[in-house]
Motif scaffolding. Structure first.
Motif, PDB file in Angstrom:
ATOM      1  N   SER A  72      -6.019   3.760   4.990  1.00  0.00           N
ATOM      2  CA  SER A  72      -6.421   3.399   3.638  1.00  0.00           C
ATOM      3  C   SER A  72      -5.766   4.364   2.660  1.00  0.00           C
ATOM      4  O   SER A  72      -5.642   5.558   2.943  1.00  0.00           O
ATOM      5  CB  SER A  72      -7.944   3.482   3.535  1.00  0.00           C
ATOM      6  OG  SER A  72      -8.375   3.137   2.248  1.00  0.00           O
ATOM      7  N   GLY A  73      -5.293   3.850   1.544  1.00  0.00           N
ATOM      8  CA  GLY A  73      -4.642   4.716   0.580  1.00  0.00           C
ATOM      9  C   GLY A  73      -4.355   3.984  -0.708  1.00  0.00           C
ATOM     10  O   GLY A  73      -4.782   2.832  -0.898  1.00  0.00           O
ATOM     11  N   ALA A 101      -0.420  -1.839   8.099  1.00  0.00           N
ATOM     12  CA  ALA A 101      -0.871  -0.470   7.919  1.00  0.00           C
ATOM     13  C   ALA A 101      -2.298  -0.336   8.429  1.00  0.00           C
ATOM     14  O   ALA A 101      -3.114  -1.236   8.299  1.00  0.00           O
ATOM     15  CB  ALA A 101      -0.800  -0.098   6.441  1.00  0.00           C
ATOM     16  N   THR A 102      -2.589   0.798   9.016  1.00  0.00           N
ATOM     17  CA  THR A 102      -3.930   1.015   9.561  1.00  0.00           C
ATOM     18  C   THR A 102      -4.669   2.098   8.791  1.00  0.00           C
ATOM     19  O   THR A 102      -5.766   2.467   9.168  1.00  0.00           O
ATOM     20  CB  THR A 102      -3.844   1.428  11.048  1.00  0.00           C
ATOM     21  OG1 THR A 102      -3.041   2.593  11.171  1.00  0.00           O
ATOM     22  CG2 THR A 102      -3.243   0.299  11.875  1.00  0.00           C
ATOM     23  N   SER A 142      -2.994   0.419  -0.360  1.00  0.00           N
ATOM     24  CA  SER A 142      -3.692  -0.529   0.499  1.00  0.00           C
ATOM     25  C   SER A 142      -3.687  -1.912  -0.147  1.00  0.00           C
ATOM     26  O   SER A 142      -3.933  -2.047  -1.352  1.00  0.00           O
ATOM     27  CB  SER A 142      -5.131  -0.078   0.733  1.00  0.00           C
ATOM     28  OG  SER A 142      -5.162   1.117   1.488  1.00  0.00           O
ATOM     29  N   GLY A 143      -3.399  -2.922   0.648  1.00  0.00           N
ATOM     30  CA  GLY A 143      -3.356  -4.283   0.132  1.00  0.00           C
ATOM     31  C   GLY A 143      -2.008  -4.689  -0.428  1.00  0.00           C
ATOM     32  O   GLY A 143      -1.817  -5.849  -0.793  1.00  0.00           O
ATOM     33  N   LYS A 166       1.447  -2.193   3.681  1.00  0.00           N
ATOM     34  CA  LYS A 166       2.026  -2.954   4.783  1.00  0.00           C
ATOM     35  C   LYS A 166       3.531  -2.955   4.546  1.00  0.00           C
ATOM     36  O   LYS A 166       3.990  -3.314   3.455  1.00  0.00           O
ATOM     37  CB  LYS A 166       1.494  -4.378   4.800  1.00  0.00           C
ATOM     38  CG  LYS A 166       2.170  -5.258   5.851  1.00  0.00           C
ATOM     39  CD  LYS A 166       1.689  -6.707   5.766  1.00  0.00           C
ATOM     40  CE  LYS A 166       2.420  -7.578   6.773  1.00  0.00           C
ATOM     41  NZ  LYS A 166       2.003  -9.016   6.669  1.00  0.00           N
ATOM     42  N   GLN A 195       0.520   5.763   2.799  1.00  0.00           N
ATOM     43  CA  GLN A 195      -0.230   5.474   1.577  1.00  0.00           C
ATOM     44  C   GLN A 195      -0.965   4.135   1.660  1.00  0.00           C
ATOM     45  O   GLN A 195      -1.523   3.671   0.671  1.00  0.00           O
ATOM     46  CB  GLN A 195       0.714   5.476   0.383  1.00  0.00           C
ATOM     47  CG  GLN A 195       1.369   6.829   0.135  1.00  0.00           C
ATOM     48  CD  GLN A 195       2.272   6.818  -1.071  1.00  0.00           C
ATOM     49  OE1 GLN A 195       1.811   6.638  -2.200  1.00  0.00           O
ATOM     50  NE2 GLN A 195       3.564   7.004  -0.862  1.00  0.00           N
ATOM     51  N   GLY A 196      -0.955   3.519   2.843  1.00  0.00           N
ATOM     52  CA  GLY A 196      -1.733   2.310   3.060  1.00  0.00           C
ATOM     53  C   GLY A 196      -0.986   1.009   2.914  1.00  0.00           C
ATOM     54  O   GLY A 196      -1.584  -0.064   3.084  1.00  0.00           O
ATOM     55  N   ARG A 212       3.631   3.675   4.626  1.00  0.00           N
ATOM     56  CA  ARG A 212       2.492   3.400   5.506  1.00  0.00           C
ATOM     57  C   ARG A 212       1.412   4.461   5.360  1.00  0.00           C
ATOM     58  O   ARG A 212       0.212   4.160   5.442  1.00  0.00           O
ATOM     59  CB  ARG A 212       2.956   3.328   6.962  1.00  0.00           C
ATOM     60  CG  ARG A 212       3.609   2.021   7.356  1.00  0.00           C
ATOM     61  CD  ARG A 212       4.031   2.059   8.805  1.00  0.00           C
ATOM     62  NE  ARG A 212       4.476   0.761   9.300  1.00  0.00           N
ATOM     63  CZ  ARG A 212       5.007   0.564  10.496  1.00  0.00           C
ATOM     64  NH1 ARG A 212       5.159   1.586  11.330  1.00  0.00           N
ATOM     65  NH2 ARG A 212       5.383  -0.638  10.869  1.00  0.00           N
TER      66      ARG A 212
END
Length: 314
Positions: free
Chosen positions: A90-91, A87-88, A94-95, A162, A159-160, A157
């Motif tokens: 941030s949300g 994912a590119t 993320s992580g 992967k 929402q951040g 994606r």
């Protein structure tokens, strides 16, 4: 006929939750939000209020058990690698890593010998994969699952997260059920959802979420994922109701929208939280009208995404 790994379910346990509890869980869950809101009614394992009739729904044609696609056009997206790009954005996710497992493969029907090969699922051996089911008009389950998986990937994606797909129309058949489990394990997924649609009798309506049972044998040991998977599945069930307007299955799960099984290799061999969702019954005309509607499939993807987010942020 149940399409997930082709094994009849074991006798059902008494219902643990009322259908109304799913909605309550949804409304009270941390991170429960977003998505299209509709009335009430999920898929292959529950039924309740009558489903809305989407303007885009198409009516199934005359009975034809062939799984060959002749319904809505398959996705035009080009095939991509199973390990999707990170994912590119941030949300809130993320992580986090989410693995989406689109059930079956549109070309499995051309490789019957290969998918009939037996694989070890820990407690026994089963077919590598199956062809899945279809609507009476020929819209294949494997086309449905890929379409929902693509929609779900976009939502997650954004929402951040992967997102990794176990396959993306990039192989001639499969993957086998044991490989599907290994892909999620290797990715270190925070959550895995296997997308399906059921093939049962006319009149059997609604969705259900399949949870892993406590299993230990051979390479299978679900002791660490039973609890987290139930949490994931319960949240998905509650939010699927809200997003789609569907009701829990009226033929599996005692109107809870939840079913626990120990005969599915994709669950038995998972070492990370994982559930299956049977989004509806492709052999029931009313459910089929929903499953063949692009608008409803977007709602289905939204409900699953909302449930995943609720679980990961909970």
């Amino acid at each position: 006929m149940r399409d997930d790994e082709s094994v009849p379910p074991a006798p059902r346990r008494p219902a643990l939750f009322a259908a109304a509890t799913l909605t309550a869980l949804c409304l009270g869950a941390t991170g429960c939000g977003g998505g299209d809101t509709a009335q009430a009614r999920p898929g292959p394992d529950g039924s309740a209020a009558a489903s809305p009739s989407p303007a885009t729904a198409s009516s199934p044609g005359p009975a034809s058990p062939s799984p060959v696609h002749s319904g809505p056009a398959p996705s035009k997206r080009p095939a991509s690698r199973s390990a999707s790009a990170p994912a590119t954005v941030s949300g809130p996710l993320s992580g986090k890593t989410v693995v989406i497992d689109p059930g079956h493969n549109p070309r499995n029907r051309l490789h019957t010998a290969e998918i009939a090969r037996q694989v070890d699922i820990g407690t026994t051996h089963k077919e590598c994969d199956t062809t899945g089911t279809s609507t009476n008009s020929g819209y294949a389950e494997a086309e449905f699952t890929l379409d929902v998986a693509h929609r779900l990937r976009e939502l997650l994606r954004a929402q951040g997260a992967k997102v990794v797909l176990t396959y993306d129309n990039d192989r001639p058949f499969g993957p086998c059920v044991d490989e599907r489990a290994r892909i999620g394990n290797k990715a270190g997924a925070d959550a895995v959802v296997s997308v399906h649609a059921d093939g049962s009798a006319v009149g059997n309506r609604g969705f259900h979420v399949i949870l892993p049972a406590a299993v230990r044998g051979g390479n299978a040991d679900t002791s660490k994922i039973v609890g987290p998977s139930r949490d994931l599945g319960t949240r998905i069930a509650g939010l699927f109701v809200r997003a789609t307007g569907s009701a829990p299955s009226n033929y599996i799960g005692g109107n809870t929208g939840l079913d626990t099984r120990k005969d599915l290799g994709g669950l038995n061999l998972s070492t990370v939280p994982k559930v299956f969702i049977e989004c509806g019954n492709m052999r029931d005309p009313k459910d089929a009208a929903l499953l063949t509607s692009a608008g409803w499939r977007q709602k289905a993807a939204q409900g699953i995404a909302d449930g995943i987010r609720s679980y990961l942020n909970g």
